[in-house]
Scaffold this active site. Structure first.
Site, PDB file in Angstrom:
ATOM      1  CE  LYS A  76       9.968  61.946 -38.982  1.00 34.83           C
ATOM      2  NZ  LYS A  76      11.319  61.473 -39.334  1.00 34.83           N
ATOM      3  CG  ASP A 112      13.118  61.219 -43.146  1.00 31.33           C
ATOM      4  OD1 ASP A 112      13.609  62.341 -43.399  1.00 31.33           O
ATOM      5  OD2 ASP A 112      12.480  60.970 -42.114  1.00 31.33           O
TER       6      ASP A 112
END
Ligand code: NAP
Length: 279
Positions: A76, A112
């Site tokens: 990520k 997210d």
């Protein structure tokens, strides 16, 4: 580095998730369902890619014109230098979980945050104080979301204090020693640790039962099992609960929108996911 590739020339648009190792993921279920539902010629695959091959992977995305990618652990943050554009949200979190194309440029975004914020907004819940347990990627998305919601008092607690230093510095949040987390009086408590997850952590909770009561809203980011020990304890203590599947669901809805411009139908996809988890 601008790219010469785009997804538009492919008859079937490729999408997928990159991570390592890639355990069971619900993402292919959701996105492939969405492609079928809308008659979009797309497919969503799983690509386990070791850290040392990440640069090759991004080259493959460009060369093959892969239309959309979900990015998960451990890539990520590492993927960010290989992209053309990093959105403000990704920059704030320090992590990317979605790749998509915009004007021929490969963009890294973070859905997210949207996934975390949406269940709170839907409930019209604007907490005066919040305690986030954990300081990894999910915790950073939660704190960025709480900042977006302008929650005035945000605290973070982590088992390893020195690992929380970056989060504390980047977002200006207060650190609560792990052994004193139960003293938090009331408000939103977010579990951003793997405690409660299916496997060796199942049955564990990050918060002692005595610390939970009607003045608490318990938001567990762990989504498998559907109802974790933390969620069960909180509900039994009279707290409001938000299950982790809600965050997963909304971050996936946002990814699908970025890739296709379409909104996944809420009831059908929610049922699909819940059935998958609860059997
Ligand atoms: P991560 O970056 O590896 O961070 C894990 C955090 O949990 C660290 O702060 C770690 O503390 C803490 N931790 C690990 N084991 C612990 C234990 N036994 N006791 C106390 N603390 C412990 O992981 P992440 O990506 O942030 O993910 C965290 C959780 O969120 C996972 O369960 C993941 O599935 C979930 N998640 C859910 C969604 C969703 O859409 N619902 C999205 C992202 C993540 P130390 O620093 O002390 O090791």
């Amino acid at each position: 580095m601008p790219s010469s590739s785009s997804s538009s020339s492919l008859p079937i648009r490729l999408h997928g998730i990159v991570g390592h190792p890639l355990g069971h993921t619900l993402s292919p279920l959701v996105h492939n369902w969405g492609f079928r539902h809308y008659g979009i010629p797309g497919v969503y695959l799983a690509w386990p890619v070791e850290p040392g091959r990440l640069a090759d992977f991004v080259t493959a995305v460009r060369v093959l014109g892969i239309a959309g990618v979900s990015v998960t652990i451990p890539h990520k943050t590492a993927i960010m230098p290989f992209l053309d554009v990093i959105t403000d949200r990704s920059r704030a979190v320090g992590a990317v979980n979605t790749l998509f194309w915009r004007d021929g440029q490969l963009v890294g975004d973070n859905t997210d945050v949207a996934g975390f914020v949406r269940p709170l907004v839907e409930r019209g819940f604007s907490p005066a104080s919040a305690l986030v347990l954990g300081c990894g990627g999910a915790a950073r998305a939660a704190v960025a979301g709480l900042r977006e919601l302008a929650v005035p008092d945000v605290r973070v607690s982590n088992r390893t204090p020195e690992r929380a230093e970056g989060l504390r510095r980047d977002f200006g949040v207060e650190f609560v020693p792990w052994e004193r987390r139960w003293e938090f009086g009331g408000g939103l408590v977010v579990n951003a640790t793997p405690l409660g997850m299916l496997g060796q952590n199942e049955g564990l909770s990050p918060m002692p039962r005595e610390a939970l009561g009607p003045s608490v809203v318990a938001f567990d980011l762990v989504y498998n099992p559907y109802r974790t020990q933390f969620v069960r304890d909180a509900a039994a203590a009279g707290a409001q609960v938000i299950v982790g599947l809600e965050m997963f669901f909304w971050q996936a809805v946002e990814q699908f929108r970025l890739w296709t411009g379409r909104t996944l139908p809420r009831d059908e996809v929610w049922e699909l996911l819940r059935t998958e988890l609860e059997g």
